[in-house]
Write a protein that holds these residues in place. Structure first.
Motif, PDB file in Angstrom:
ATOM      1  N   MET A   1      35.655  82.231  92.625  1.00  0.00           N
ATOM      2  CA  MET A   1      36.723  82.495  91.387  1.00  0.00           C
ATOM      3  C   MET A   1      38.058  81.617  91.805  1.00  0.00           C
ATOM      4  N   PRO A   2      38.323  80.514  91.123  1.00  0.00           N
ATOM      5  CA  PRO A   2      39.367  79.694  91.366  1.00  0.00           C
ATOM      6  C   PRO A   2      40.705  80.438  91.085  1.00  0.00           C
ATOM      7  N   GLY A   3      41.805  79.892  91.821  1.00  0.00           N
ATOM      8  CA  GLY A   3      43.080  80.881  91.965  1.00  0.00           C
ATOM      9  C   GLY A   3      43.949  80.686  90.614  1.00  0.00           C
ATOM     10  N   ALA A   4      44.609  81.676  90.420  1.00  0.00           N
ATOM     11  CA  ALA A   4      45.344  81.667  88.933  1.00  0.00           C
ATOM     12  C   ALA A   4      46.119  80.496  88.799  1.00  0.00           C
ATOM     13  N   GLY A   5      46.816  80.028  89.868  1.00  0.00           N
ATOM     14  CA  GLY A   5      47.644  78.868  89.758  1.00  0.00           C
ATOM     15  C   GLY A   5      47.042  77.731  89.416  1.00  0.00           C
ATOM     16  N   TYR A   6      45.720  77.412  89.860  1.00  0.00           N
ATOM     17  CA  TYR A   6      44.919  76.420  89.627  1.00  0.00           C
ATOM     18  C   TYR A   6      44.623  76.378  88.002  1.00  0.00           C
ATOM     19  N   VAL A   7      44.028  77.560  87.652  1.00  0.00           N
ATOM     20  CA  VAL A   7      43.542  77.700  86.307  1.00  0.00           C
ATOM     21  C   VAL A   7      44.583  77.813  85.480  1.00  0.00           C
ATOM     22  N   ILE A   8      46.016  78.037  85.683  1.00  0.00           N
ATOM     23  CA  ILE A   8      47.251  78.135  84.757  1.00  0.00           C
ATOM     24  C   ILE A   8      47.660  76.376  84.781  1.00  0.00           C
ATOM     25  N   ALA A   9      47.409  75.633  85.869  1.00  0.00           N
ATOM     26  CA  ALA A   9      47.784  74.461  85.658  1.00  0.00           C
ATOM     27  C   ALA A   9      46.816  73.691  85.136  1.00  0.00           C
ATOM     28  N   ARG A  10      45.616  73.905  85.160  1.00  0.00           N
ATOM     29  CA  ARG A  10      44.336  73.096  84.419  1.00  0.00           C
ATOM     30  C   ARG A  10      44.604  73.225  83.014  1.00  0.00           C
ATOM     31  N   ILE A 297      52.101  87.139  69.756  1.00  0.00           N
ATOM     32  CA  ILE A 297      52.893  85.999  70.183  1.00  0.00           C
ATOM     33  C   ILE A 297      52.708  84.812  69.070  1.00  0.00           C
ATOM     34  N   LEU A 298      51.306  84.417  68.604  1.00  0.00           N
ATOM     35  CA  LEU A 298      51.212  83.436  67.622  1.00  0.00           C
ATOM     36  C   LEU A 298      51.984  83.626  66.399  1.00  0.00           C
ATOM     37  N   SER A 299      52.307  84.961  65.983  1.00  0.00           N
ATOM     38  CA  SER A 299      53.015  85.428  64.779  1.00  0.00           C
ATOM     39  C   SER A 299      54.524  85.036  64.819  1.00  0.00           C
ATOM     40  N   LEU A 300      54.935  85.413  66.111  1.00  0.00           N
ATOM     41  CA  LEU A 300      56.532  84.841  66.447  1.00  0.00           C
ATOM     42  C   LEU A 300      56.457  83.567  66.436  1.00  0.00           C
ATOM     43  N   ALA A 301      55.611  82.519  67.051  1.00  0.00           N
ATOM     44  CA  ALA A 301      55.809  81.340  67.192  1.00  0.00           C
ATOM     45  C   ALA A 301      55.400  80.668  65.837  1.00  0.00           C
ATOM     46  N   TYR A 302      54.639  81.228  64.689  1.00  0.00           N
ATOM     47  CA  TYR A 302      54.724  80.812  63.082  1.00  0.00           C
ATOM     48  C   TYR A 302      55.936  80.879  62.543  1.00  0.00           C
ATOM     49  N   SER A 303      56.607  82.226  62.943  1.00  0.00           N
ATOM     50  CA  SER A 303      57.853  82.401  62.314  1.00  0.00           C
ATOM     51  C   SER A 303      59.106  81.450  62.297  1.00  0.00           C
ATOM     52  N   LEU A 304      58.985  80.703  63.666  1.00  0.00           N
ATOM     53  CA  LEU A 304      60.063  79.550  63.843  1.00  0.00           C
ATOM     54  C   LEU A 304      59.912  78.664  62.759  1.00  0.00           C
ATOM     55  N   PHE A 351      50.159  78.444  75.857  1.00  0.00           N
ATOM     56  CA  PHE A 351      50.443  78.462  77.081  1.00  0.00           C
ATOM     57  C   PHE A 351      50.896  79.709  77.678  1.00  0.00           C
ATOM     58  N   ILE A 352      51.875  80.287  76.892  1.00  0.00           N
ATOM     59  CA  ILE A 352      52.197  81.668  77.539  1.00  0.00           C
ATOM     60  C   ILE A 352      50.965  82.589  77.290  1.00  0.00           C
ATOM     61  N   ILE A 355      48.586  82.394  80.252  1.00  0.00           N
ATOM     62  CA  ILE A 355      49.230  82.833  81.346  1.00  0.00           C
ATOM     63  C   ILE A 355      48.921  84.604  81.333  1.00  0.00           C
ATOM     64  N   LEU A 356      49.397  85.058  80.254  1.00  0.00           N
ATOM     65  CA  LEU A 356      49.294  86.379  80.054  1.00  0.00           C
ATOM     66  C   LEU A 356      47.843  86.858  80.247  1.00  0.00           C
ATOM     67  N   TYR A 357      46.777  86.104  79.471  1.00  0.00           N
ATOM     68  CA  TYR A 357      45.477  86.484  79.720  1.00  0.00           C
ATOM     69  C   TYR A 357      44.961  86.775  81.273  1.00  0.00           C
ATOM     70  N   ILE A 358      45.407  85.594  82.036  1.00  0.00           N
ATOM     71  CA  ILE A 358      45.110  85.679  83.361  1.00  0.00           C
ATOM     72  C   ILE A 358      45.746  86.889  84.232  1.00  0.00           C
ATOM     73  N   VAL A 359      46.911  87.042  83.965  1.00  0.00           N
ATOM     74  CA  VAL A 359      47.792  88.305  84.636  1.00  0.00           C
ATOM     75  C   VAL A 359      46.815  89.359  83.924  1.00  0.00           C
TER      76      VAL A 359
END
Length: 367
Positions: A1-10, A297-304, A351-352, A355-359
């Motif tokens: 399994m690849p590292g979290a940093g690699y997956v986030i960067a990709r 998170i998508l609702s908060l982004a939409y609100s902007l 992107f956030i 990251i949260l999915y992986i965490v």
């Protein structure tokens, strides 16, 4: 399994590539259809006419020859300013302008708003840099719409798992009815009704919210008093949005966790006599956290991005009002700037989420 940093960067690179491609496609469409050229030619004509009328009103006497030469000089000046011709006076082809547009968008060199109704939202006269215009207007939308969304999300995350836990009960049926009623009522219509009752008749809230911009722009001069004034003007819009949207939030979160409520481990936890609050938080909401976080998170982004009609009803000088003013006056730099910012906000939100999915769920790295 690849590292979290690699997956986030990709995944970050994939999102960044998608963002650049969206900007290129939009710029290509705008230039290929001739939309930007027509708009900029119109702006050049209006700018030249405005300069000449200003000279006439100032009492400057010009012969017809001098007036014609001045008109030509101004046309060349503004055509260079808006990228229609180069320094030698040669027309710039659309495919070249497209890449200039892409470069400016990606470097946030968004140009200047030239329409008076657009610049007035920042209490200024044109031209106004689009960056400064959006930076001035965006916090007002956050105060009104994003705060309302945060309130609704907090209430829904607190109550919906417990409602789902008791699905079929009286409270569950009440929430379904509440959602059905307010889902059928347009937000702008509810806003007008509440302004009529709470503003004009009972005089509890102001009926014109435009003065909030003054308190926000001078906030640090008197933070306490300005905070109170901003809360006073924002109260009715926030109440309206929460009343209209809370049913949808409760119903959505309830639907996300309803399947989990029927799982065996939840039934066992209930049989053990664990407190209902602990079951809702630890056994139901924790398992459903990924889809719930996505929705929040998508609702908060939409609100902007603001609500165009609702902000117009409240005369709230936010992003929705800026969209409306820019679109109706054909202020191309502002339209493009709003598009770039809106897409950028969604890319950052996505992107956030990655990251949260992986965490929250390491299994995501293997997909």
């Amino acid at each position: 399994m690849p590292g979290a940093g690699y997956v986030i960067a990709r995944r970050g690179l994939i999102l960044l590539f998608s963002y650049v491609m969206i900007i290129i496609v939009v710029a290509a469409v705008m230039e290929a259809t001739g939309y930007t050229q027509r708009i900029y030619e119109s702006i050049v004509r209006e700018s030249v006419q405005a300069e000449i009328q200003a000279l006439v009103r100032a009492g400057r006497q010009l012969s017809p020859t001098e007036l014609e030469q001045l008109r030509k000089d101004l046309e060349v000046y503004y055509s260079k300013m808006y990228g229609l011709i180069d320094e030698e006076g040669n027309p710039i082809p659309p495919y070249v302008r497209m890449w200039i547009l892409v470069k400016n968008a990606l470097t946030f060199n968004l140009g200047k708003a030239t329409k008076e109704s657009v610049a007035q939202l920042a209490s200024r006269l044109p031209p106004v840099p689009v960056n400064e215009l959006i930076a001035t207007v965006l916090p007002r939308t956050v105060v009104m719409i994003t705060v309302a969304d945060i309130i609704m999300a907090a209430i829904a995350l607190s109550l919906a798992p417990r409602i789902a836990y008791r699905h079929g009960g009286l409270l569950d049926r009440a929430i379904i009815s509440y959602f059905a009623i307010f889902n059928a009522i347009p937000l702008w219509w509810l806003a007008m009704i509440l302004i009529l009752i709470l503003g004009y008749q009972l005089r509890i809230f102001p009926t014109n919210m435009r003065p909030v911009s003054t308190y926000m722009m001078t906030f640090w001069n008197d933070p306490v008093n300005n905070f109170v004034q901003i809360a006073y003007y924002a109260a009715l819009p926030i109440i309206t949005i929460v009343v209209a949207g809370l049913g949808g939030w409760l119903y959505s979160v309830r639907a996300m966790v309803l399947r989990i409520v029927r799982e065996d481990y939840v039934v066992v936890a209930k049989a053990k006599g664990l407190p209902e609050r602990d079951i809702a938080r630890k056994y139901i909401l924790r398992v459903a956290i990924s889809p719930v976080l996505t929705s929040v998170i998508l609702s908060l982004a939409y609100s902007l991005g603001g609500y165009i009609i609702t902000e117009s009803v409240f005369d709230w000088p936010g992003m929705g009002s800026l969209y409306y003013a820019a679109l109706t006056t054909g202020d191309t730099p502002t339209v493009i700037g709003l598009f770039v910012v809106t897409v950028g906000v969604y890319v950052i939100a996505r992107f956030i989420l990655e990251i949260l999915y992986i965490v929250l769920d390491p299994r995501v790295r293997a997909r």
